[in-house]
Motif scaffolding. Structure first.
Motif, PDB file in Angstrom:
ATOM      1  N   GLY A   6     -14.042   2.299  -2.073  1.00  0.00           N
ATOM      2  CA  GLY A   6     -12.896   1.571  -1.511  1.00  0.00           C
ATOM      3  C   GLY A   6     -13.268   0.198  -0.973  1.00  0.00           C
ATOM      4  N   LEU A   7     -14.304  -0.406  -1.569  1.00  0.00           N
ATOM      5  CA  LEU A   7     -14.792  -1.696  -1.075  1.00  0.00           C
ATOM      6  C   LEU A   7     -13.833  -2.846  -1.375  1.00  0.00           C
ATOM      7  N   ALA A   8     -13.801  -3.811  -0.484  1.00  0.00           N
ATOM      8  CA  ALA A   8     -13.209  -5.111  -0.836  1.00  0.00           C
ATOM      9  C   ALA A   8     -14.354  -5.955  -1.401  1.00  0.00           C
ATOM     10  N   LEU A   9     -14.069  -6.695  -2.476  1.00  0.00           N
ATOM     11  CA  LEU A   9     -15.124  -7.492  -3.111  1.00  0.00           C
ATOM     12  C   LEU A   9     -14.700  -8.949  -3.241  1.00  0.00           C
ATOM     13  N   ILE A  10     -15.651  -9.848  -3.002  1.00  0.00           N
ATOM     14  CA  ILE A  10     -15.473 -11.257  -3.386  1.00  0.00           C
ATOM     15  C   ILE A  10     -16.540 -11.511  -4.432  1.00  0.00           C
ATOM     16  N   PHE A  11     -16.118 -11.942  -5.606  1.00  0.00           N
ATOM     17  CA  PHE A  11     -17.049 -12.087  -6.723  1.00  0.00           C
ATOM     18  C   PHE A  11     -17.055 -13.547  -7.170  1.00  0.00           C
ATOM     19  N   VAL A  12     -18.169 -14.224  -6.928  1.00  0.00           N
ATOM     20  CA  VAL A  12     -18.266 -15.662  -7.210  1.00  0.00           C
ATOM     21  C   VAL A  12     -18.916 -15.891  -8.570  1.00  0.00           C
ATOM     22  N   ALA A  13     -18.385 -16.814  -9.356  1.00  0.00           N
ATOM     23  CA  ALA A  13     -18.993 -17.161 -10.653  1.00  0.00           C
ATOM     24  C   ALA A  13     -18.619 -18.588 -11.027  1.00  0.00           C
ATOM     25  N   HIS A  14     -19.396 -19.169 -11.981  1.00  0.00           N
ATOM     26  CA  HIS A  14     -19.057 -20.485 -12.515  1.00  0.00           C
ATOM     27  C   HIS A  14     -17.915 -20.371 -13.511  1.00  0.00           C
ATOM     28  N   ASP A  15     -17.895 -19.213 -14.162  1.00  0.00           N
ATOM     29  CA  ASP A  15     -17.211 -19.086 -15.419  1.00  0.00           C
ATOM     30  C   ASP A  15     -16.045 -18.101 -15.292  1.00  0.00           C
ATOM     31  N   LEU A  16     -14.868 -18.515 -15.731  1.00  0.00           N
ATOM     32  CA  LEU A  16     -13.697 -17.643 -15.607  1.00  0.00           C
ATOM     33  C   LEU A  16     -13.843 -16.354 -16.406  1.00  0.00           C
ATOM     34  N   SER A  17     -14.610 -16.397 -17.521  1.00  0.00           N
ATOM     35  CA  SER A  17     -14.710 -15.184 -18.336  1.00  0.00           C
ATOM     36  C   SER A  17     -15.489 -14.096 -17.596  1.00  0.00           C
ATOM     37  N   VAL A  18     -16.403 -14.487 -16.704  1.00  0.00           N
ATOM     38  CA  VAL A  18     -17.216 -13.497 -15.980  1.00  0.00           C
ATOM     39  C   VAL A  18     -16.370 -12.706 -14.980  1.00  0.00           C
ATOM     40  N   VAL A  19     -15.431 -13.369 -14.316  1.00  0.00           N
ATOM     41  CA  VAL A  19     -14.669 -12.669 -13.270  1.00  0.00           C
ATOM     42  C   VAL A  19     -13.440 -11.946 -13.822  1.00  0.00           C
ATOM     43  N   LYS A  20     -13.135 -12.177 -15.115  1.00  0.00           N
ATOM     44  CA  LYS A  20     -11.870 -11.675 -15.668  1.00  0.00           C
ATOM     45  C   LYS A  20     -11.700 -10.161 -15.478  1.00  0.00           C
ATOM     46  N   HIS A  21     -12.744  -9.385 -15.782  1.00  0.00           N
ATOM     47  CA  HIS A  21     -12.559  -7.935 -15.805  1.00  0.00           C
ATOM     48  C   HIS A  21     -12.690  -7.279 -14.442  1.00  0.00           C
ATOM     49  N   ILE A  22     -13.172  -8.014 -13.474  1.00  0.00           N
ATOM     50  CA  ILE A  22     -13.386  -7.378 -12.173  1.00  0.00           C
ATOM     51  C   ILE A  22     -12.336  -7.810 -11.136  1.00  0.00           C
ATOM     52  N   SER A  23     -11.671  -8.948 -11.374  1.00  0.00           N
ATOM     53  CA  SER A  23     -10.818  -9.517 -10.320  1.00  0.00           C
ATOM     54  C   SER A  23      -9.381  -9.003 -10.363  1.00  0.00           C
ATOM     55  N   ASP A  24      -8.792  -8.827  -9.190  1.00  0.00           N
ATOM     56  CA  ASP A  24      -7.347  -8.608  -9.109  1.00  0.00           C
ATOM     57  C   ASP A  24      -6.646  -9.959  -9.000  1.00  0.00           C
ATOM     58  N   ARG A  25      -7.269 -10.840  -8.215  1.00  0.00           N
ATOM     59  CA  ARG A  25      -6.773 -12.216  -8.099  1.00  0.00           C
ATOM     60  C   ARG A  25      -7.953 -13.163  -8.269  1.00  0.00           C
ATOM     61  N   VAL A  26      -7.641 -14.406  -8.626  1.00  0.00           N
ATOM     62  CA  VAL A  26      -8.717 -15.388  -8.808  1.00  0.00           C
ATOM     63  C   VAL A  26      -8.359 -16.661  -8.039  1.00  0.00           C
ATOM     64  N   MET A  27      -9.349 -17.179  -7.300  1.00  0.00           N
ATOM     65  CA  MET A  27      -9.173 -18.488  -6.666  1.00  0.00           C
ATOM     66  C   MET A  27     -10.053 -19.489  -7.400  1.00  0.00           C
ATOM     67  N   VAL A  28      -9.478 -20.627  -7.745  1.00  0.00           N
ATOM     68  CA  VAL A  28     -10.229 -21.667  -8.445  1.00  0.00           C
ATOM     69  C   VAL A  28     -10.488 -22.801  -7.457  1.00  0.00           C
ATOM     70  N   MET A  29     -11.786 -23.132  -7.280  1.00  0.00           N
ATOM     71  CA  MET A  29     -12.159 -24.165  -6.299  1.00  0.00           C
ATOM     72  C   MET A  29     -12.651 -25.426  -6.998  1.00  0.00           C
ATOM     73  N   TYR A  30     -12.336 -26.567  -6.405  1.00  0.00           N
ATOM     74  CA  TYR A  30     -12.825 -27.861  -6.899  1.00  0.00           C
ATOM     75  C   TYR A  30     -13.115 -28.742  -5.698  1.00  0.00           C
ATOM     76  N   MET A  31     -14.349 -29.208  -5.590  1.00  0.00           N
ATOM     77  CA  MET A  31     -14.768 -30.080  -4.488  1.00  0.00           C
ATOM     78  C   MET A  31     -14.318 -29.556  -3.115  1.00  0.00           C
ATOM     79  N   GLY A  32     -14.559 -28.279  -2.907  1.00  0.00           N
ATOM     80  CA  GLY A  32     -14.290 -27.677  -1.607  1.00  0.00           C
ATOM     81  C   GLY A  32     -12.865 -27.221  -1.383  1.00  0.00           C
ATOM     82  N   CYS A  33     -11.964 -27.550  -2.323  1.00  0.00           N
ATOM     83  CA  CYS A  33     -10.540 -27.226  -2.126  1.00  0.00           C
ATOM     84  C   CYS A  33     -10.106 -26.118  -3.075  1.00  0.00           C
ATOM     85  N   SER A  34      -9.076 -25.396  -2.647  1.00  0.00           N
ATOM     86  CA  SER A  34      -8.504 -24.374  -3.503  1.00  0.00           C
ATOM     87  C   SER A  34      -7.434 -25.032  -4.374  1.00  0.00           C
TER      88      SER A  34
END
Ligand SMILES: Nc1ncnc2c1ncn2[C@@H]1O[C@H](COP(=O)(O)OP(=O)(O)OP(=O)(O)O)[C@@H](O)[C@H]1O
Ligand code: SF4
Ligand SMILES: [Mg+2]
Length: 333
Positions: free
Chosen positions: A208-236
């Motif tokens: 029942g863990l909450a997870l934050i999964f960081v990656a460079h690449d959108l394809s890596v987080v696709k199968h594990i994420s419920d939601r995705v945040m995209v960051m650029y220069m410190g901003c969401s």
């Protein structure tokens, strides 16, 4: 829906440095994380994606309390972690753990797998009986797919994927409720990456863990994420439900990242290169663009983008985006 376990509110981290000599000393501020907000529930995974230098690790470290934020709050089960004293914060680390990027480099080469996995137990429960520690350690090894009889082996006797399993066992040994995985698979072969992602998914379901999964690449987080945040220069730039984001990204930067995913077939890769347009480098973080921070690389920019900062705002479907033109752009894949 239950209350979120984690609420990050307007979190910012600035790094200050000085340039020039004694008489011309000038302070420079680098806004590594700039006003990030999101919520996370138990059993939920938030993927965080962005190019190198976009602030992902700094955000992770600020949530863990390893860096003091310049602004904002990290609410963990209703308590503001940014206001806690050092010892109280240290106690919270039982509940919030991290898995690092480079499994081999992050493990102490002079410690056995058993010592590495059990170290947090000795730190937080110094009076725990040795037999109990060993039993828990062997149990953790089994849980992450290692053989308990490998308990006395050293990191160099394991493969990269197995080292990451040791890192995961160490992160889970205290029964945390949130695990932050900072690029846990980027140093691993593609075939091993899927195994580690599946392991994390299984463990999340079981515990029942909450997870934050960081990656460079959108394809890596696709199968594990419920939601995705995209960051650029410190901003969401965008925070969207997984399926909606991969079907129709709302922000031009998300769309650009999707088109930048490496393609193994050289012919397809050459064709895809023609369509790609995430050109140029990220601007200097010491001198970020005015207006929309992405405007210097955005093919959809209009005059207004150079002057007005787009706020992160909620769209009709409940997803969030920071772009003036989100309604009139169709970035469907
Ligand atoms: N301790 C520090 N002092 C000064 N600047 C820092 C420090 N740590 C990070 N930075 C800067 O903050 C920005 C964000 O760095 P961060 O490591 O968080 O990015 P990232 O998204 O994790 O990148 P990567 O994908 O390469 O790991 C970068 O410009 C980086 O140079
Ligand atoms: S606000 Fe303008 S420059 Fe920024 S992403 Fe949207 S269209 Fe592009
Ligand atoms: Mg990083």
């Amino acid at each position: 829906m239950s209350n979120p376990v984690l609420r990050v509110q307007d979190l910012a981290v600035n790094f200050c440095s000085h340039t020039g000599g004694f008489l011309r000393r000038k302070e420079r501020v680098l806004r590594a994380v700039n006003g990030i907000s999101f919520e996370l529930h138990a059993s939920e995974t938030l993927g965080i994606v962005g190019e190198s230098g976009s602030g992902k690790s700094t955000l992770a470290r600020a949530i863990l309390g390893l860096i003091k934020p310049s602004r904002g709050r990290v609410m963990w089960l209703g308590e503001n972690l940014t206001e806690l004293e050092e010892e109280a914060l240290r106690q919270k680390r039982k509940e919030i753990q991290i898995v690092f990027q480079d499994p081999v480099a992050s493990l102490n080469p002079r410690m056995t797998a058993g010592d590495i996995i059990s170290e947090p137990l000795w730190t937080f429960y110094p009076n725990m009986a040795g037999l109990q520690v060993e039993e828990r350690t062997r149990g953790m090894m089994k849980m992450v797919g290692l053989l308990p009889n490998q308990i006395n082996r050293y990191p160099h006797e394991f493969s990269g994927g197995q080292c990451q399993r040791i890192g995961i066992a160490r992160a889970l040994v205290l029964n945390p409720r949130l695990v932050i995985c900072d690029e846990p698979v980027s140093a691993l072969d593609v075939s091993i990456q899927a195994q580690i992602i599946n392991l994390l998914k299984d463990l999340q379901k079981k515990l029942g863990l909450a997870l934050i999964f960081v990656a460079h690449d959108l394809s890596v987080v696709k199968h594990i994420s419920d939601r995705v945040m995209v960051m650029y220069m410190g901003c969401s730039m965008e925070v969207s439900q997984r399926d909606a984001l991969y079907r129709r990204p709302l922000h031009p930067y998300t769309s650009a990242l999707m088109k930048s995913v490496p393609i193994p077939d050289p012919k397809l890769a050459a064709k895809a290169r023609q369509d790609r347009w995430l050109t140029g480098d990220m601007p200097s973080p010491y001198n970020p663009p005015r207006g929309c921070i992405f405007h210097t690389r955005c093919p959809y920019k209009v005059k207004r983008c150079e002057a007005d900062v787009p706020a992160l705002r909620r769209m009709e479907n409940g997803d969030w985006v920071a772009c003036h033109r989100a309604e009139d752009l169709d970035l469907s894949i």
